[in-house]
Design a protein around this motif. Structure first.
Motif, mmCIF file in Angstrom:
data_model
loop_
_atom_site.group_PDB
_atom_site.id
_atom_site.type_symbol
_atom_site.label_atom_id
_atom_site.label_comp_id
_atom_site.label_asym_id
_atom_site.label_seq_id
_atom_site.Cartn_x
_atom_site.Cartn_y
_atom_site.Cartn_z
ATOM 1 N N ARG A 242 0.636 -1.367 -0.188
ATOM 2 C CA ARG A 242 -0.157 0.006 0.004
ATOM 3 C C ARG A 242 1.009 1.266 0.024
ATOM 4 N NH1 ARG A 242 -2.570 0.163 5.436
ATOM 5 N NH2 ARG A 242 -0.954 1.337 5.674
ATOM 6 N N ASP A 243 2.182 1.298 0.757
ATOM 7 C CA ASP A 243 2.743 2.600 1.089
ATOM 8 C C ASP A 243 3.840 2.810 0.331
ATOM 9 O OD1 ASP A 243 0.602 3.206 2.832
ATOM 10 O OD2 ASP A 243 1.531 2.749 4.609
ATOM 11 N N HIS A 244 4.506 1.632 -0.285
ATOM 12 C CA HIS A 244 5.915 1.485 -0.709
ATOM 13 C C HIS A 244 5.934 1.081 -2.268
ATOM 14 C CE1 HIS A 244 7.303 2.879 3.393
ATOM 15 N NE2 HIS A 244 6.364 2.022 3.613
ATOM 16 N N SER A 245 5.031 1.357 -2.899
ATOM 17 C CA SER A 245 4.952 1.195 -4.428
ATOM 18 C C SER A 245 5.458 2.209 -5.238
ATOM 19 C CB SER A 245 3.998 0.494 -4.833
ATOM 20 O OG SER A 245 3.516 -0.739 -4.117
ATOM 21 N N GLY A 246 5.315 3.402 -4.693
ATOM 22 C CA GLY A 246 5.698 4.775 -5.481
ATOM 23 C C GLY A 246 7.041 4.731 -6.060
ATOM 24 N N MET A 247 7.140 5.853 -6.950
ATOM 25 C CA MET A 247 8.260 5.787 -7.696
ATOM 26 C C MET A 247 8.640 7.171 -7.588
ATOM 27 S SD MET A 247 8.326 3.445 -10.818
ATOM 28 C CE MET A 247 6.536 3.816 -11.378
ATOM 29 N N ALA A 248 8.337 8.090 -6.314
ATOM 30 C CA ALA A 248 8.915 9.537 -6.307
ATOM 31 C C ALA A 248 10.378 9.295 -5.997
ATOM 32 C CB ALA A 248 8.119 10.065 -4.940
ATOM 33 N N HIS A 249 10.886 10.601 -6.339
ATOM 34 C CA HIS A 249 12.448 10.831 -6.216
ATOM 35 C C HIS A 249 12.610 12.310 -6.168
ATOM 36 C CE1 HIS A 249 16.427 9.367 -5.260
ATOM 37 N NE2 HIS A 249 16.115 8.325 -5.649
ATOM 38 N N GLY A 250 14.221 12.493 -6.173
ATOM 39 C CA GLY A 250 14.290 14.106 -6.206
ATOM 40 C C GLY A 250 15.750 14.098 -5.776
ATOM 41 N N GLY A 251 15.947 15.557 -5.554
ATOM 42 C CA GLY A 251 17.498 15.825 -5.237
ATOM 43 C C GLY A 251 17.837 17.379 -5.310
ATOM 44 N N PHE A 252 18.873 17.609 -5.076
ATOM 45 C CA PHE A 252 19.571 18.816 -4.952
ATOM 46 C C PHE A 252 20.987 19.111 -5.637
ATOM 47 C CE2 PHE A 252 16.988 18.084 -1.535
ATOM 48 C CZ PHE A 252 16.066 19.210 -0.914
ATOM 49 N N VAL A 253 21.181 20.052 -6.363
ATOM 50 C CA VAL A 253 22.530 20.356 -6.756
ATOM 51 C C VAL A 253 23.062 21.776 -6.116
ATOM 52 C CG1 VAL A 253 23.935 20.641 -8.792
ATOM 53 C CG2 VAL A 253 22.578 18.837 -8.888
ATOM 54 N N PHE A 254 24.016 21.925 -5.652
ATOM 55 C CA PHE A 254 24.407 23.263 -5.080
ATOM 56 C C PHE A 254 25.798 23.420 -5.529
ATOM 57 C CE2 PHE A 254 21.644 21.865 -1.552
ATOM 58 C CZ PHE A 254 21.090 22.721 -1.227
ATOM 59 N N ARG A 255 26.227 24.737 -5.866
ATOM 60 C CA ARG A 255 27.435 25.093 -5.989
ATOM 61 C C ARG A 255 27.295 26.517 -5.163
ATOM 62 N NH1 ARG A 255 32.361 24.115 -7.762
ATOM 63 N NH2 ARG A 255 33.732 25.682 -8.264
ATOM 64 N N SER A 256 28.537 26.579 -4.057
ATOM 65 C CA SER A 256 28.596 28.032 -3.396
ATOM 66 C C SER A 256 30.028 28.423 -3.822
ATOM 67 C CB SER A 256 28.464 27.758 -1.947
ATOM 68 O OG SER A 256 29.797 26.743 -1.461
ATOM 69 N N GLY A 257 29.773 29.705 -4.070
ATOM 70 C CA GLY A 257 31.460 30.150 -4.658
ATOM 71 C C GLY A 257 31.502 31.887 -4.099
ATOM 72 N N THR A 274 11.822 18.074 -7.155
ATOM 73 C CA THR A 274 10.777 16.936 -6.283
ATOM 74 C C THR A 274 9.936 16.255 -7.510
ATOM 75 O OG1 THR A 274 10.922 18.851 -4.916
ATOM 76 C CG2 THR A 274 9.397 16.985 -4.387
ATOM 77 N N LEU A 275 9.981 14.944 -7.290
ATOM 78 C CA LEU A 275 9.133 14.188 -8.479
ATOM 79 C C LEU A 275 8.318 13.203 -7.846
ATOM 80 C CD1 LEU A 275 12.595 13.321 -10.348
ATOM 81 C CD2 LEU A 275 11.360 15.487 -10.595
ATOM 82 N N ASP A 276 7.156 13.100 -8.441
ATOM 83 C CA ASP A 276 6.357 11.845 -7.934
ATOM 84 C C ASP A 276 6.664 10.774 -8.729
ATOM 85 O OD1 ASP A 276 4.741 13.628 -6.325
ATOM 86 O OD2 ASP A 276 2.944 13.550 -7.517
ATOM 87 N N ASN B 265 0.868 12.498 -11.791
ATOM 88 C CA ASN B 265 1.933 12.741 -11.118
ATOM 89 C C ASN B 265 2.789 14.155 -11.317
ATOM 90 O OD1 ASN B 265 2.621 10.168 -10.580
ATOM 91 N ND2 ASN B 265 3.098 9.458 -12.396
ATOM 92 N N LYS B 266 2.763 14.926 -10.122
ATOM 93 C CA LYS B 266 3.549 16.179 -10.293
ATOM 94 C C LYS B 266 4.871 16.170 -10.041
ATOM 95 C CE LYS B 266 1.328 17.452 -6.260
ATOM 96 N NZ LYS B 266 0.825 18.117 -5.279
ATOM 97 N N HIS B 267 5.436 17.081 -10.595
ATOM 98 C CA HIS B 267 6.870 17.413 -10.394
ATOM 99 C C HIS B 267 7.287 18.857 -10.243
ATOM 100 C CE1 HIS B 267 7.184 13.423 -12.184
ATOM 101 N NE2 HIS B 267 6.247 13.775 -13.121
ATOM 102 N N VAL B 268 8.010 19.083 -9.089
ATOM 103 C CA VAL B 268 8.660 20.420 -9.323
ATOM 104 C C VAL B 268 10.087 20.870 -9.400
ATOM 105 C CG1 VAL B 268 8.492 22.578 -7.487
ATOM 106 C CG2 VAL B 268 6.698 20.938 -7.315
ATOM 107 N N ILE B 269 10.484 21.695 -10.212
ATOM 108 C CA ILE B 269 11.825 22.050 -10.221
ATOM 109 C C ILE B 269 11.941 23.452 -10.035
ATOM 110 C CG2 ILE B 269 13.530 22.411 -12.325
ATOM 111 C CD1 ILE B 269 11.907 20.939 -14.027
ATOM 112 N N GLU B 270 13.073 23.533 -9.120
ATOM 113 C CA GLU B 270 13.063 24.992 -8.395
ATOM 114 C C GLU B 270 14.872 25.367 -8.569
ATOM 115 O OE1 GLU B 270 12.576 25.008 -4.281
ATOM 116 O OE2 GLU B 270 13.628 26.852 -3.914
ATOM 117 N N TYR B 271 15.025 26.522 -9.232
ATOM 118 C CA TYR B 271 16.346 27.118 -9.225
ATOM 119 C C TYR B 271 16.396 28.320 -8.335
ATOM 120 C CZ TYR B 271 20.376 29.017 -11.663
ATOM 121 O OH TYR B 271 21.724 29.461 -11.976
#
Lengths: 328, 328
Positions: A242-257, A274-276, B265-271
């Motif tokens: 019921r709760d763990h069949s999804g394929m949501a994912h996401g992530g972050f890329v940072f650069r500080s300079g 942020t991806l469903d 399915n919803k997706h959000v891209i943030e810059y």
């Protein structure tokens, strides 16, 4: 004339590609190719043939770009060079360490046949790579950070499933909020593996399995878990489904300079997704780049390309005039 | 051989360009051109000449890319086409509504002379435009949101300064946190002008001025303030100079989009960028694109270009092999 797309392989990525084509008025699905018995493969789009991969050579003049939806471990290292000898192709090869050799193999095949072979399209590699390159070009004196999640790691889920007594398992990679905040502040923190990501496991046990022993084996597993803070939950099959069949994912890329005569000014660039649905986002990126592949091919370009080689305007249906008027 | 950069105009952008060149091992500052008396212009880099703009035509074979650091209102519409007739040029023209006509003028001049004229490079237009285009190409069914700040709006600061009784003023544009969160959640909110940004003013009054009347005039000013929630602070000259001389800025570009057979399915891209120095970040972007200008020129390209026309790899000193191995 619409861009005619072929799909090779009809799993999550194949289906995602099919859905993304339906959202692009300038594209059409020409055929789905499969290694299975075509009669057993039901696709979403009406009136589009499912064809045995053994027949694919008959389709060279009916397809502008072939989207390769196989896996990076064993399928794509063979398929991408092979089909680049007949078609313009695009893949989502994501074994970062092997990209240079994959590039060379595809480049050779695509140059010999006069086609474009675009590799490693998706979000990482793909949109994350782009953001690393742009941010490094703009801020040459700085630090990079990439965070993944919250989302399922297939490799880590597999590793848990291999433990004796485990019936099923899902592993979520979760970025640590305080680490994100530290990076966002521009303080350039030194972050260990443990500081950056948590690992959370949902495990269904075989009957009679020793929960404490399974948990110990997970938490002490070298490479996969030993260097992380890991949370283990034991749940039943019903909750798992019921709760763990999804394929949501996401992530972050940072650069500080830093810039300035005395490097007195800090800047932080953050790209976040942020991806469903991980596969549907990946294939949405692929379809945008398929548009670019066709355009580069008609310009007379050949060989292996990556997202780093493509002018952004080539991803769009709109003309340069429209893009400048509405997006610039 | 290093890329030889010329700078025309030595204000904040000119100085920022000079600083960014010092961070790029593959570039050198060839000369700074000024409309002022060159003897009165002191630059940071030793042994680089400051030259009257009247002499600029003598420098056509000593400069690879001329960076135009004038203003968008009156300088660049004249300067960019004029100097594109002699040099490869790059500007940060930021009057969004007039980009199409500026493009046409620069395109004509640059094509006739066989040069590249790259326009509207910076962060908005520039990096924000890129992010809008990438995200729209990937998620064709979606919504765009751009937020600016926290940072100084020059136009709004000027508008406050024109009010009778105001000696000095700074206006900060501030994105509303709850609006950012609503967009980030993927809920696709409808946001009014007032919902998206706050305006905060720091005002130094002339002696004897009527504070209540100045505050009323600010808050009711059509276009600039009437449609916003505005906070007005009255401060003395000392506090103004101490706390409000910075050039920090920043902003956000979002796209939220839907995929799936039933758009489930919803997706959000943030810059997001957070900048201590608006002009130094802008010129850091310009210098990366100056690298691309030279490369495109040596490929034989001519005419007006924008960030949308440039393959990301062209911004980098590194080879394609290095970029694929380290960034992809």
């Amino acid at each position: 004339m619409k861009t005619r797309i072929g799909i090779l392989g009809y799993g999550n990525l194949g289906r995602g590609t099919e859905i993304a084509i339906a959202d692009a008025e300038d594209m059409e699905l020409a055929a789905v190719f499969t290694r299975r018995d075509p009669s057993g493969v039901k696709i979403l789009t009406p009136d589009v043939p499912v064809v045995s991969v053994n027949e694919i050579e008959k389709w060279t003049d009916k397809i502008d770009v072939l989207v390769l939806c196989g896996g990076s471990a064993t399928d794509l290292p063979v398929q991408t060079p092979k089909y680049a000898a007949m078609f313009n192709v695009i893949d989502s090869f994501d074994t970062h360490a092997r990209i240079p050799e994959h590039f060379d193999a595809v480049d050779k095949a695509a140059k010999e046949s006069g086609h474009i072979g675009m590799i490693s399209v998706g979000w990482d590699p793909g949109m994350f790579s782009l953001n690393r390159v742009y941010a490094n070009a703009i801020l040459p004196d700085g630090k990079d950070y990439t965070f993944w999640g919250k989302g399922v790691s297939q490799g880590h889920s597999d590793a848990v499933r291999r433990i004796k007594g485990v019936k099923n398992a899902k592993q979520y990679t979760i970025p640590v909020e305080s680490a994100l905040e530290a990076v966002r502040s521009g303080s350039d923190p030194e972050l260990s593996t443990r500081d950056k990501h948590l690992r959370e496991c949902f495990v269904v046990l075989e009957e009679g399995a020793d929960a404490a022993e399974v948990e110990r084996q997970i938490k002490e597993m070298p490479n996969y878990f030993a260097d992380y803070n890991t949370i283990v939950h034991f749940i039943d099959e019903e909750e798992f489904t019921r709760d763990h069949s999804g394929m949501a994912h996401g992530g972050f890329v940072f650069r500080s300079g830093k810039t300035g005569v005395n490097k007195e000014n800090k800047h932080v660039i953050e790209y976040r997704i942020t991806l469903d649905s991980n596969p549907e986002f990946t294939t949405s990126v692929i379809i945008a780049y398929a548009r670019a592949v066709k355009r580069m091919y008609y310009e007379g370009q050949t060989g292996c390309k990556t997202v780093l080689d493509v002018p952004p305007a080539y991803l769009c249906q709109q003309s340069g005039d429209e893009l400048r008027a509405h997006f610039l």
